[in-house]
Motif scaffolding. Structure first.
Motif, PDB file in Angstrom:
ATOM      1  N   GLY A  88       0.860  -0.950  -0.044  1.00  0.00           N
ATOM      2  CA  GLY A  88      -0.083   0.101  -0.182  1.00  0.00           C
ATOM      3  C   GLY A  88       0.923   1.291   0.061  1.00  0.00           C
ATOM      4  N   ILE A  89       0.119   2.582   0.054  1.00  0.00           N
ATOM      5  CA  ILE A  89       0.869   3.784  -0.134  1.00  0.00           C
ATOM      6  C   ILE A  89       0.935   4.247   1.236  1.00  0.00           C
ATOM      7  CG2 ILE A  89       0.869   6.049  -1.041  1.00  0.00           C
ATOM      8  CD1 ILE A  89      -0.209   4.738  -3.731  1.00  0.00           C
ATOM      9  N   LEU A  90       2.013   4.915   1.502  1.00  0.00           N
ATOM     10  CA  LEU A  90       2.186   5.761   2.836  1.00  0.00           C
ATOM     11  C   LEU A  90       2.950   6.924   2.469  1.00  0.00           C
ATOM     12  CD1 LEU A  90       2.019   6.297   6.083  1.00  0.00           C
ATOM     13  CD2 LEU A  90       4.557   5.125   5.908  1.00  0.00           C
ATOM     14  N   ILE A  91       2.267   8.257   2.686  1.00  0.00           N
ATOM     15  CA  ILE A  91       2.759   9.359   2.298  1.00  0.00           C
ATOM     16  C   ILE A  91       2.665  10.375   3.458  1.00  0.00           C
ATOM     17  CG2 ILE A  91       2.732  11.311   0.926  1.00  0.00           C
ATOM     18  CD1 ILE A  91       2.046   9.611  -1.606  1.00  0.00           C
ATOM     19  N   CYS A  92       3.682  11.082   3.730  1.00  0.00           N
ATOM     20  CA  CYS A  92       3.707  12.138   5.075  1.00  0.00           C
ATOM     21  C   CYS A  92       4.010  13.328   4.583  1.00  0.00           C
ATOM     22  CB  CYS A  92       4.485  11.704   6.260  1.00  0.00           C
ATOM     23  SG  CYS A  92       4.341  10.157   7.172  1.00  0.00           S
ATOM     24  N   THR A  93       3.276  14.364   4.800  1.00  0.00           N
ATOM     25  CA  THR A  93       3.437  15.801   4.298  1.00  0.00           C
ATOM     26  C   THR A  93       3.384  16.709   5.712  1.00  0.00           C
ATOM     27  OG1 THR A  93       1.238  16.266   3.876  1.00  0.00           O
ATOM     28  CG2 THR A  93       2.496  15.321   1.997  1.00  0.00           C
ATOM     29  N   ALA A  94       4.078  17.963   5.716  1.00  0.00           N
ATOM     30  CA  ALA A  94       4.219  18.724   6.673  1.00  0.00           C
ATOM     31  C   ALA A  94       4.144  20.130   6.233  1.00  0.00           C
ATOM     32  CB  ALA A  94       5.296  18.576   7.556  1.00  0.00           C
ATOM     33  N   GLU A  95       3.669  21.070   6.949  1.00  0.00           N
ATOM     34  CA  GLU A  95       3.540  22.526   6.873  1.00  0.00           C
ATOM     35  C   GLU A  95       3.563  23.296   8.059  1.00  0.00           C
ATOM     36  OE1 GLU A  95       0.237  24.170   5.184  1.00  0.00           O
ATOM     37  OE2 GLU A  95      -1.308  22.886   6.232  1.00  0.00           O
ATOM     38  N   GLU A 138      12.544  18.687   4.631  1.00  0.00           N
ATOM     39  CA  GLU A 138      13.339  17.942   5.534  1.00  0.00           C
ATOM     40  C   GLU A 138      12.448  17.323   6.684  1.00  0.00           C
ATOM     41  OE1 GLU A 138      17.503  17.562   8.344  1.00  0.00           O
ATOM     42  OE2 GLU A 138      16.254  19.363   8.099  1.00  0.00           O
ATOM     43  N   LEU A 139      11.576  18.271   7.281  1.00  0.00           N
ATOM     44  CA  LEU A 139      10.478  17.729   8.425  1.00  0.00           C
ATOM     45  C   LEU A 139       9.695  16.748   7.998  1.00  0.00           C
ATOM     46  CD1 LEU A 139       9.360  18.162  11.084  1.00  0.00           C
ATOM     47  CD2 LEU A 139       8.035  20.103   9.863  1.00  0.00           C
ATOM     48  N   ALA A 140       9.110  16.774   6.892  1.00  0.00           N
ATOM     49  CA  ALA A 140       8.117  15.793   6.240  1.00  0.00           C
ATOM     50  C   ALA A 140       8.831  14.487   5.946  1.00  0.00           C
ATOM     51  CB  ALA A 140       7.578  16.036   4.996  1.00  0.00           C
ATOM     52  N   ARG A 141      10.119  14.713   5.339  1.00  0.00           N
ATOM     53  CA  ARG A 141      11.150  13.438   5.058  1.00  0.00           C
ATOM     54  C   ARG A 141      11.485  12.621   6.161  1.00  0.00           C
ATOM     55  NH1 ARG A 141      14.639  15.381   0.137  1.00  0.00           N
ATOM     56  NH2 ARG A 141      13.018  15.352  -1.628  1.00  0.00           N
ATOM     57  N   VAL A 142      11.678  13.280   7.318  1.00  0.00           N
ATOM     58  CA  VAL A 142      12.166  12.547   8.721  1.00  0.00           C
ATOM     59  C   VAL A 142      10.954  11.835   9.135  1.00  0.00           C
ATOM     60  CG1 VAL A 142      13.019  13.011  10.864  1.00  0.00           C
ATOM     61  CG2 VAL A 142      14.253  14.213   8.885  1.00  0.00           C
ATOM     62  N   VAL A 143       9.765  12.617   9.350  1.00  0.00           N
ATOM     63  CA  VAL A 143       8.793  11.917   9.758  1.00  0.00           C
ATOM     64  C   VAL A 143       8.285  10.728   9.148  1.00  0.00           C
ATOM     65  CG1 VAL A 143       6.093  12.175  10.386  1.00  0.00           C
ATOM     66  CG2 VAL A 143       7.815  14.101  10.883  1.00  0.00           C
ATOM     67  N   CYS A 149       5.964  16.569  15.409  1.00  0.00           N
ATOM     68  CA  CYS A 149       5.197  16.201  13.859  1.00  0.00           C
ATOM     69  C   CYS A 149       5.122  14.472  13.820  1.00  0.00           C
ATOM     70  CB  CYS A 149       5.812  16.448  12.753  1.00  0.00           C
ATOM     71  SG  CYS A 149       5.434  18.270  12.518  1.00  0.00           S
ATOM     72  N   SER A 150       6.354  14.162  14.128  1.00  0.00           N
ATOM     73  CA  SER A 150       6.476  12.401  14.392  1.00  0.00           C
ATOM     74  C   SER A 150       5.472  11.736  15.200  1.00  0.00           C
ATOM     75  CB  SER A 150       7.732  11.906  14.827  1.00  0.00           C
ATOM     76  OG  SER A 150       7.822  10.691  14.816  1.00  0.00           O
ATOM     77  N   ALA A 189      16.118   4.627  11.957  1.00  0.00           N
ATOM     78  CA  ALA A 189      16.406   5.889  11.185  1.00  0.00           C
ATOM     79  C   ALA A 189      17.153   6.905  12.003  1.00  0.00           C
ATOM     80  CB  ALA A 189      15.033   6.290  10.768  1.00  0.00           C
ATOM     81  N   VAL A 190      17.893   7.583  11.332  1.00  0.00           N
ATOM     82  CA  VAL A 190      18.669   8.805  11.897  1.00  0.00           C
ATOM     83  C   VAL A 190      18.908   9.707  10.923  1.00  0.00           C
ATOM     84  CG1 VAL A 190      20.944   9.281  12.660  1.00  0.00           C
ATOM     85  CG2 VAL A 190      20.225   6.864  13.197  1.00  0.00           C
ATOM     86  N   GLN A 191      18.586  10.805  11.374  1.00  0.00           N
ATOM     87  CA  GLN A 191      18.947  12.252  10.738  1.00  0.00           C
ATOM     88  C   GLN A 191      19.766  13.380  11.286  1.00  0.00           C
ATOM     89  OE1 GLN A 191      17.837  12.634   7.514  1.00  0.00           O
ATOM     90  NE2 GLN A 191      17.719  14.928   7.171  1.00  0.00           N
ATOM     91  N   LYS A 192      20.949  13.609  10.879  1.00  0.00           N
ATOM     92  CA  LYS A 192      21.724  14.575  11.552  1.00  0.00           C
ATOM     93  C   LYS A 192      21.732  15.778  10.627  1.00  0.00           C
ATOM     94  CE  LYS A 192      25.867  16.759  12.303  1.00  0.00           C
ATOM     95  NZ  LYS A 192      26.550  17.957  11.119  1.00  0.00           N
ATOM     96  N   GLY A 193      21.617  16.928  11.484  1.00  0.00           N
ATOM     97  CA  GLY A 193      21.751  18.262  10.932  1.00  0.00           C
ATOM     98  C   GLY A 193      22.613  19.274  11.651  1.00  0.00           C
ATOM     99  N   GLY A 194      22.703  20.445  11.176  1.00  0.00           N
ATOM    100  CA  GLY A 194      23.719  21.493  11.655  1.00  0.00           C
ATOM    101  C   GLY A 194      25.372  21.409  10.905  1.00  0.00           C
TER     102      GLY A 194
END
Length: 267
Positions: free
Chosen positions: A77-84, A104-109, A152-153, A231-236
């Motif tokens: 099935g399809i799973l898509i997360c968006t954010a604003e 990036e916010l939507a992709r991390v979630v 958001c998560s 999952a890991v996301q690094k920023g800065g």
């Protein structure tokens, strides 16, 4: 000029407190802000939630409908997360297409939910390669008080846990809604993301907006119910030492266990 001086004074105060193991809101370095989770806040949605993480507030809606599968994923099935981030949430936000931070916010979630395999997407298939059920999870930040990744998560996970999946029957190779029949989504695990900020030589859980303005780097770690890092996301601009990465992993697991208990109450 006056605001710049005020900002620098605030940063100096934050750094001064951190060196003593304290924060401007009184928390310990490894302590998360209080979390309030509500569900069923959007009556017309298949699932919805409102999450308050300190001063940060997010509303999430889940829409479920038949769709065509992705060409290379006909058995899922399809799973898509968006954010604003709504303009009313932050004076620096302007209307228009999403910027890099929102993308990036939507992709991390999305990655946290997808990589933990929270939902068994195989069970959302109606006709393999032809018709599947799609879950569309939309989050709106209505008050930006820092750490939008986790807020958001949590709202997305709570929205999924609260949702009902309509039943569809296949007639003439097309999905037809069965009125009045629903089921819970096929949940396999409960993902929890935990974001930490590095300020100087110190690591803080769940940074506020003021702390984010001071941070040298951040990292978001998402774990599943089994305590595995998925999952890991690094920023800065700065990095984390091996010792700090171990510290962050331990924090993510410890905080994750506490948040997961709140999610379990929604099931």
């Amino acid at each position: 000029m006056g605001s710049q001086i005020l900002d620098q004074l605030k940063k100096d105060k934050i750094l001064e407190l951190i060196k003593t193991g304290k924060r401007i809101d009184g928390r310990a370095l490894d302590e998360q802000r209080p979390i309030v989770i509500e569900t069923g806040v959007i009556p017309k949605a298949n699932g919805s939630s409102r999450v308050k993480l300190g001063n940060t507030e997010v509303i999430t809606g889940v829409k479920i409908q038949p769709d065509k599968p992705f060409p290379d994923l006909g058995d899922k099935g399809i799973l898509i997360c968006t954010a604003e981030i709504l303009p009313l949430a932050d004076p620096t936000v302007e209307p228009g297409p999403p910027n890099e931070e929102v993308i990036e916010l939507a992709r991390v979630v999305d990655r946290g939910i997808r990589e933990t395999e929270m939902i068994d997407l195989h069970q959302l298939v109606l006709i393999e390669d032809k018709s599947v059920i799609g879950m569309f999870i939309d989050s709106s930040v209505i008050d930006s008080g820092g750490n939008l990744f986790d807020a958001c998560s949590y709202a997305s996970v709570a929205g999924i846990l609260s949702c009902t999946v309509p039943k569809y029957e296949i007639k003439d190779d097309a999905p037809v809604l069965v009125e009045g029949v629903t089921s819970k989504p096929p949940i396999k695990t409960l993902p929890v993301s935990v974001t930490m900020a590095k300020i100087g030589d110190y690591v803080l859980v769940d940074p506020t907006k003021e702390e984010e303005a001071c941070m040298d780097a951040r990292i978001t770690i998402t774990t599943n119910s089994e305590g595995n890092i998925c999952a890991v996301q690094k920023g800065g601009n700065d990095g984390f030492s091996p010792e700090q990465l171990v510290q962050c992993s331990e924090m993510a697991l410890a905080v994750g266990r506490k948040i997961r208990k709140q999610f379990e109450q929604l099931m």
